[in-house]
Design a protein around this motif. Structure first.
Motif, PDB file in Angstrom:
ATOM      1  N   LEU A   1       7.176  10.919 -22.527  1.00 55.02           N
ATOM      2  CA  LEU A   1       5.596   9.315 -22.589  1.00 55.02           C
ATOM      3  C   LEU A   1       5.677   8.426 -22.225  1.00 55.02           C
ATOM      4  O   LEU A   1       5.520   7.675 -21.271  1.00 55.02           O
ATOM      5  N   LEU A   2       7.404   7.972 -22.422  1.00 51.16           N
ATOM      6  CA  LEU A   2       7.561   6.565 -21.600  1.00 51.16           C
ATOM      7  C   LEU A   2       7.785   6.856 -20.535  1.00 51.16           C
ATOM      8  O   LEU A   2       7.336   5.571 -19.596  1.00 51.16           O
ATOM      9  N   THR A   3       7.945   7.270 -19.709  1.00 48.73           N
ATOM     10  CA  THR A   3       8.329   8.264 -18.471  1.00 48.73           C
ATOM     11  C   THR A   3       6.681   7.557 -17.362  1.00 48.73           C
ATOM     12  O   THR A   3       6.591   7.203 -16.735  1.00 48.73           O
ATOM     13  N   ARG A   4       5.506   8.165 -18.842  1.00 54.38           N
ATOM     14  CA  ARG A   4       4.191   8.179 -18.142  1.00 54.38           C
ATOM     15  C   ARG A   4       3.870   6.970 -18.013  1.00 54.38           C
ATOM     16  O   ARG A   4       3.266   5.908 -17.342  1.00 54.38           O
ATOM     17  N   GLU A   5       4.113   6.178 -18.985  1.00 56.44           N
ATOM     18  CA  GLU A   5       4.113   4.621 -19.176  1.00 56.44           C
ATOM     19  C   GLU A   5       4.612   3.857 -18.681  1.00 56.44           C
ATOM     20  O   GLU A   5       3.733   2.868 -17.866  1.00 56.44           O
ATOM     21  N   GLN A   6       5.497   4.091 -18.144  1.00 55.64           N
ATOM     22  CA  GLN A   6       6.418   2.943 -16.566  1.00 55.64           C
ATOM     23  C   GLN A   6       5.236   3.190 -16.106  1.00 55.64           C
ATOM     24  O   GLN A   6       5.686   2.616 -15.079  1.00 55.64           O
ATOM     25  N   SER A   7       5.197   4.816 -15.551  1.00 57.23           N
ATOM     26  CA  SER A   7       4.417   5.036 -13.894  1.00 57.23           C
ATOM     27  C   SER A   7       3.038   4.364 -14.018  1.00 57.23           C
ATOM     28  O   SER A   7       2.528   4.307 -13.264  1.00 57.23           O
TER      29      SER A   7
ATOM     30  N   ARG B   1       3.386   0.534 -13.756  1.00 58.87           N
ATOM     31  CA  ARG B   1       4.356  -0.159 -12.382  1.00 58.87           C
ATOM     32  C   ARG B   1       2.644   0.056 -11.526  1.00 58.87           C
ATOM     33  O   ARG B   1       2.742  -0.528 -10.228  1.00 58.87           O
ATOM     34  N   TYR B   2       1.876   1.577 -11.540  1.00 63.26           N
ATOM     35  CA  TYR B   2       0.750   1.370 -11.110  1.00 63.26           C
ATOM     36  C   TYR B   2      -0.462   0.516 -10.786  1.00 63.26           C
ATOM     37  O   TYR B   2      -1.057  -0.106  -9.623  1.00 63.26           O
TER      38      TYR B   2
ATOM     39  N   GLN C   1       0.794  -1.180   0.098  1.00 63.47           N
ATOM     40  CA  GLN C   1      -0.112   0.075   0.027  1.00 63.47           C
ATOM     41  C   GLN C   1       0.949   1.133  -0.198  1.00 63.47           C
ATOM     42  O   GLN C   1       0.572   2.174  -0.144  1.00 63.47           O
ATOM     43  N   GLN C   2       1.902   1.391   0.739  1.00 60.83           N
ATOM     44  CA  GLN C   2       2.784   2.655   0.836  1.00 60.83           C
ATOM     45  C   GLN C   2       3.305   2.328  -0.772  1.00 60.83           C
ATOM     46  O   GLN C   2       3.920   3.884  -1.445  1.00 60.83           O
ATOM     47  N   GLN C   3       3.706   1.337  -1.615  1.00 58.45           N
ATOM     48  CA  GLN C   3       4.763   1.703  -2.892  1.00 58.45           C
ATOM     49  C   GLN C   3       3.544   1.523  -4.058  1.00 58.45           C
ATOM     50  O   GLN C   3       3.469   2.720  -4.615  1.00 58.45           O
ATOM     51  N   LEU C   4       1.623   1.232  -3.371  1.00 62.24           N
ATOM     52  CA  LEU C   4       0.875   1.923  -4.164  1.00 62.24           C
ATOM     53  C   LEU C   4       0.918   3.695  -4.371  1.00 62.24           C
ATOM     54  O   LEU C   4       0.692   4.728  -4.810  1.00 62.24           O
TER      55      LEU C   4
ATOM     56  N   ASN D   1       1.177   6.120  -7.048  1.00 66.15           N
ATOM     57  CA  ASN D   1       0.256   6.906  -7.565  1.00 66.15           C
ATOM     58  C   ASN D   1       0.582   8.807  -7.306  1.00 66.15           C
ATOM     59  O   ASN D   1       0.488   9.215  -8.779  1.00 66.15           O
ATOM     60  N   SER D   2       1.945   9.066  -7.074  1.00 68.44           N
ATOM     61  CA  SER D   2       2.304   9.949  -6.941  1.00 68.44           C
ATOM     62  C   SER D   2       3.787  10.293  -7.970  1.00 68.44           C
ATOM     63  O   SER D   2       2.805  11.423  -9.002  1.00 68.44           O
ATOM     64  N   SER D   3       4.185   9.439  -8.628  1.00 65.89           N
ATOM     65  CA  SER D   3       5.121   8.932  -9.197  1.00 65.89           C
ATOM     66  C   SER D   3       4.212   8.811 -11.076  1.00 65.89           C
ATOM     67  O   SER D   3       4.290   9.639 -11.439  1.00 65.89           O
ATOM     68  N   LEU D   4       3.247   8.413 -10.556  1.00 67.75           N
ATOM     69  CA  LEU D   4       2.256   9.143 -12.264  1.00 67.75           C
ATOM     70  C   LEU D   4       1.798  10.231 -12.594  1.00 67.75           C
ATOM     71  O   LEU D   4       1.706  10.676 -13.061  1.00 67.75           O
ATOM     72  N   ASN D   5       1.058  10.659 -11.326  1.00 66.52           N
ATOM     73  CA  ASN D   5       0.702  12.166 -11.163  1.00 66.52           C
ATOM     74  C   ASN D   5       1.472  12.983 -11.919  1.00 66.52           C
ATOM     75  O   ASN D   5       1.596  14.097 -12.768  1.00 66.52           O
TER      76      ASN D   5
END
Length: 322
Positions: free
Chosen positions: A108-114, A117-118, A71-74, A78-82
């Protein structure tokens, strides 16, 4: 010759056979460990439980700790994705004048990776929550713990069998019936079953006949409350077979012959004729027979010796004497 006669009486109850049966179930419910964990609670063999009652439980401490970490990783994912979403949208707004295509592609690649991961962490949490929820085992119905295969304090690997459970409502009656008495194509038409005066329904029939005994297994169930008998307990079931050719023959009317049993029927002209019969049951004071006889016809009960086909007889006016 002077003879005494008696009337053939009707019989509307069909042919009743007593068959040996026992209480059985189609199958037992097996409870198995879905996750590797210590078994902390288990009801003993023979425990009778109500629907929804806890019957076994595995330790959840380590899974709860793992869930907290995920849940901490989530939250971090989530922060990384935002952040990656906002950064990509910012660069996208600047692309015509101030940003290179390579830098936009990297965002774009960074967003897709985030995003990936989420989704991965969310899936892991969902799976872990399922495992945690299945560390407790509850009775699906009222029933009994039939057997246990593990002990409290034992570490159970995934797939390890814990116990077998018998649902009271799953009980049925398993009977072995001679195939000669149970003709499958006609079973729905002429077989009625009961035990302890409770009607039973035929729920299925085994389509394989035992080679040696030529018996077929049938399975019955009642509409009333479940039978209180123990699994494997024997009981007797009445099987009634509709047979419109059955009548009641007075005991004295029977003649035993080497070529088969028969009676002497007396017609309206007081002439006798031999009628073959098939004995089905011996009741108190009469036989159940299958023949061409009809209710109301008369058969000779006394004075049978020396009678011949189509012979004229005189019927005694006093019942039971000649």
């Amino acid at each position: 010759p002077l003879v005494s006669v008696a009337n053939i009486e009707p019989w509307h109850q069909g042919e009743v056979n007593i068959i040996n049966c026992q209480i059985s179930v189609p199958f037992l419910t097996a409870f198995t460990s879905e996750s590797g964990a210590k078994l902390t609670y288990l009801l003993p063999k023979g425990s009778r439980v109500k629907e929804g009652q806890l019957i076994a439980e595995q330790q959840n401490f380590y899974y709860l700790q793992q869930l907290a970490r995920l849940q901490q990783q989530l939250t971090i994912s989530n922060s990384s994705l935002n952040y990656s979403n906002n950064e990509y949208n910012r660069l996208l707004a600047l692309k015509d004048n101030m940003i290179s295509a390579a830098k936009l592609e990297k965002a774009l690649l960074t967003r897709e990776q985030s995003q990936a991961r989420y989704k991965q962490v969310s899936s892991e949490i969902s799976e872990l929550e399922h495992r945690i929820s299945h560390l407790k085992f509850f009775a699906p119905k009222d029933g009994t713990v039939v057997d246990i295969f593990s002990e409290p304090g034992e570490y159970l690997n995934q797939g390890r069998k814990i116990l077998s459970f018998l649902s009271s409502s799953d009980k049925e009656i398993n009977c072995q019936v001679p195939i000669s008495q149970f003709d499958s194509p006609n079973q729905a038409k002429f077989n009625l079953f009961s035990a302890n005066k409770q009607p039973l329904n035929l729920i299925r029939t085994n389509q394989v006949v035992e080679n040696t005994s030529q018996f077929v297994n049938i399975y019955l169930k009642g509409d009333a409350t479940p039978f209180p008998q123990f699994l494997g307990q024997r009981l007797k079931v009445e099987m009634s077979i509709t047979n419109n050719k059955l009548t009641r023959l007075p005991v004295d009317g029977l003649n035993l012959g080497s070529a088969g049993d028969y009676v002497w029927r007396v017609n309206r002209e007081s002439k006798v004729s031999k009628v073959p019969i098939k004995l089905h049951a011996n009741k108190l004071g009469y036989f159940l027979v299958e023949s061409s006889l009809s209710a109301g016809e008369q058969v000779v009960t006394l004075g049978k010796a020396g009678l011949a086909e189509n012979q004229q007889v005189e019927i005694s006016s006093v019942k039971g004497t000649i």
